[in-house]
Write a protein that holds these residues in place. Structure first.
Motif, PDB file in Angstrom:
ATOM      1  N   GLY A 176       1.665  -7.695  14.979  1.00  0.00           N
ATOM      2  CA  GLY A 176       2.851  -7.886  14.142  1.00  0.00           C
ATOM      3  C   GLY A 176       2.869  -7.006  12.911  1.00  0.00           C
ATOM      4  O   GLY A 176       2.610  -5.808  12.984  1.00  0.00           O
ATOM      5  N   TYR A 177       3.133  -7.623  11.793  1.00  0.00           N
ATOM      6  CA  TYR A 177       3.261  -6.919  10.517  1.00  0.00           C
ATOM      7  C   TYR A 177       1.905  -6.404  10.043  1.00  0.00           C
ATOM      8  O   TYR A 177       0.896  -7.104  10.164  1.00  0.00           O
TER       9      TYR A 177
ATOM     10  N   TYR B 124      -4.560  -6.560  14.648  1.00  0.00           N
ATOM     11  CA  TYR B 124      -3.878  -7.160  13.504  1.00  0.00           C
ATOM     12  C   TYR B 124      -2.615  -7.889  13.980  1.00  0.00           C
ATOM     13  O   TYR B 124      -2.332  -8.974  13.549  1.00  0.00           O
TER      14      TYR B 124
ATOM     15  N   TYR C  96     -12.434  -8.059   9.901  1.00  0.00           N
ATOM     16  CA  TYR C  96     -11.728  -8.191  11.182  1.00  0.00           C
ATOM     17  C   TYR C  96     -12.605  -7.771  12.361  1.00  0.00           C
ATOM     18  O   TYR C  96     -12.110  -7.390  13.413  1.00  0.00           O
TER      19      TYR C  96
ATOM     20  N   ILE D  49      -0.513  -5.222   6.997  1.00  0.00           N
ATOM     21  CA  ILE D  49      -0.691  -5.328   5.540  1.00  0.00           C
ATOM     22  C   ILE D  49      -1.240  -4.005   5.007  1.00  0.00           C
ATOM     23  O   ILE D  49      -2.038  -3.341   5.680  1.00  0.00           O
TER      24      ILE D  49
ATOM     25  N   GLU E 119      -4.997  -2.573   5.105  1.00  0.00           N
ATOM     26  CA  GLU E 119      -5.794  -2.640   6.324  1.00  0.00           C
ATOM     27  C   GLU E 119      -6.075  -1.255   6.910  1.00  0.00           C
ATOM     28  O   GLU E 119      -5.171  -0.427   7.015  1.00  0.00           O
TER      29      GLU E 119
END
Lengths: 161, 307
Positions: A6-7, A4, A124, A9, A12
């Motif tokens: 970084g940040y 994913y 994903y 969500i 997820e």
């Protein structure tokens, strides 16, 4: 599965080592319908762990609620039978319908909750296991009888079937 | 990387319907600046487009927490509320949004969408006309008018606005889809199919174009058509309502079977049992068949893009 990065969500999943055993939630739902609560509910719980569902606690609570609710409805039905309010075959079938509807309602809720996570997991690059159908078939047509007869009590039958 | 650059990149990708790319840029931005209200709001808009409503709702909360006066956050909040079918809340956010940004046609189109979703078709005319007045050459406004007239059953005007939209922006997916629906209504299934493919060539992930294509496929098969109508009817309801409807159907089926058996009609009950089993098998098989045929159509689209 894609990183994913970084940040993160909120919706997820966080798949772990058991992710290879995750299946489409349709199979636990079918397991609940054909095999019974003993098959469907633990499977939903396992699937939530396997895929690292962000709503897994809610899913576990729903599965627990289904069991507790089935137990209470089962006890209530047995009381009604003992008190003589339920006598004929048709009355028994109408009464059992409440238990079936209760389990199905929770099953659908679990399915919808888990399906949203599984869709993102697949989006994903996550791959689902294909052993769902054989497990449902073995559970419903081979193991169901054994599990139901494991404890010779009507309440057990009402809750796990 | 510069946060302004990442934000601009996200806007550009969102405009090109490249939601994954936009989300990637916003992830990077939020990793370095987790309090950026605009990034949270924009992320919510991307997530709504990918139908990840619950995550979008969380992002909207974060955006409004960071900046309650940000128009984009109210726009995203209205979209999330509409997706969750919380129409009153959506109306509140849109009212605030229109106070903040009275000259943005997008806001009027969203208000018109809300009116249409809540069965107030005629009321949606006014915001649509306002949007068109603000940007008369904007293809999206023209398409919205075409959709309005199509919904009102004024096919001629729907056709006219869709054509105008295509003149303003050749290949505009929305306009192509409206024209496709108009052809389908006239019974020109092949023409409608070509329009769906045309729209999908412009954007292979366009939901309205996929909807048109599936409507075309359903029209050419009674089996799939019935499923499509049932599915559309169910999808118009929220998830919990859909569960209630399914369970009610099951209860009615069981009560009828038990009553018939008790009243001495076991054979009729048996027939209903088989019908229910058929219905269950049908709802299980139809989506698979439908998806398969849809994938075949989309494979053609991919080929044409390469071509």
């Amino acid at each position: 599965m894609a990183q994913y990065g970084g940040y993160r969500i909120e919706d997820e999943p966080r798949p772990g080592a058991l992710a290879k055993w995750a299946v489409s939630p349709f199979w636990p739902l079918l397991g609940l319908m054909l095999g019974g609560a003993w098959l469907g509910l633990p499977w939903f719980v396992f699937n939530a762990i396997a895929v690292g569902s962000p709503t897994r606690v809610r899913e576990w609570l729903l599965a627990g609620l289904c069991l507790v609710g089935s137990l209470l409805i089962g006890l209530g039905l047995l009381q009604l039978v003992e008190a003589g309010y339920i006598q004929s075959q048709a009355q028994i079938q109408y009464a059992l319908l409440t238990l079936v509807v209760w389990k199905l309602a929770i099953g659908y809720l679990l399915f919808m909750q888990q399906n949203a996570t599984i869709e993102i997991y697949q989006y994903y690059g996550g791959v689902l296991n294909r052993f769902g159908l054989p497990v449902v078939l073995i559970g419903a047509f081979v193991l169901k009888g054994m599990v139901i007869k494991w404890v010779p009590a009507t309440l057990w039958y009402l809750v796990v079937s | 990387m510069n946060t302004d650059y990442l934000l601009q990149l996200a806007y550009q990708r969102l405009q090109a319907d490249h939601y994954d790319g936009a989300i990637d840029a916003l992830r990077q931005l939020l990793a370095s600046d987790p309090d950026s209200a605009e990034a949270h709001a924009l992320l919510a808009v991307c997530l709504i487009n990918l139908r990840r409503v619950h995550a979008a709702r969380r992002e909207v909360q974060l955006a409004l927490l960071a900046d309650a006066q940000l128009p984009l956050a109210h726009y995203a909040a209205a979209q999330v509320a509409i997706a969750l079918r919380k129409f009153k809340l959506a109306q509140e956010h849109l009212t605030q949004l229109l106070d903040m940004e009275p000259l943005n046609p997008v806001n009027y189109r969203t208000l018109a969408d809300l009116y249409q979703l809540t069965g107030r078709l005629e009321q949606s005319r006014e915001p649509l006309e306002k949007a068109l007045e603000l940007a008369p050459d904007d293809a999206s406004n023209l398409v919205a008018m075409a959709q309005f007239y199509r919904a009102s059953g004024q096919w001629g005007q729907a056709h006219q606005f869709a054509r105008q939209a295509l003149q303003a922006e050749p290949g505009h997916t929305g306009a192509v889809v409206v024209l496709g629906h108009l052809l389908l209504r006239e019974g020109d299934v092949e023409g409608a199919r070509e329009h769906a493919i045309w729209a999908l060539q412009e954007n292979a992930n366009d939901r309205a174009a996929l909807h048109l294509l599936t409507a075309v496929k359903a029209r050419s098969s009674l089996f799939l058509g019935t499923w499509w109508r049932f599915n559309s009817w169910m999808s118009e309801r929220s998830a919990s309502r859909a569960i209630v409807v399914l369970l009610l159907m099951f209860v009615v089926y069981r009560v009828v079977v038990i009553t018939l058996t008790a009243q001495g009609y076991p054979q009729v009950a048996q027939v209903i049992d088989w019908l229910w089993l058929g219905f269950a098998a049908y709802t299980f098989a139809a989506p698979q068949i439908f998806r398969h045929s849809l994938e075949k159509e989309l494979a053609q689209v991919k080929l044409s893009r390469e071509f």
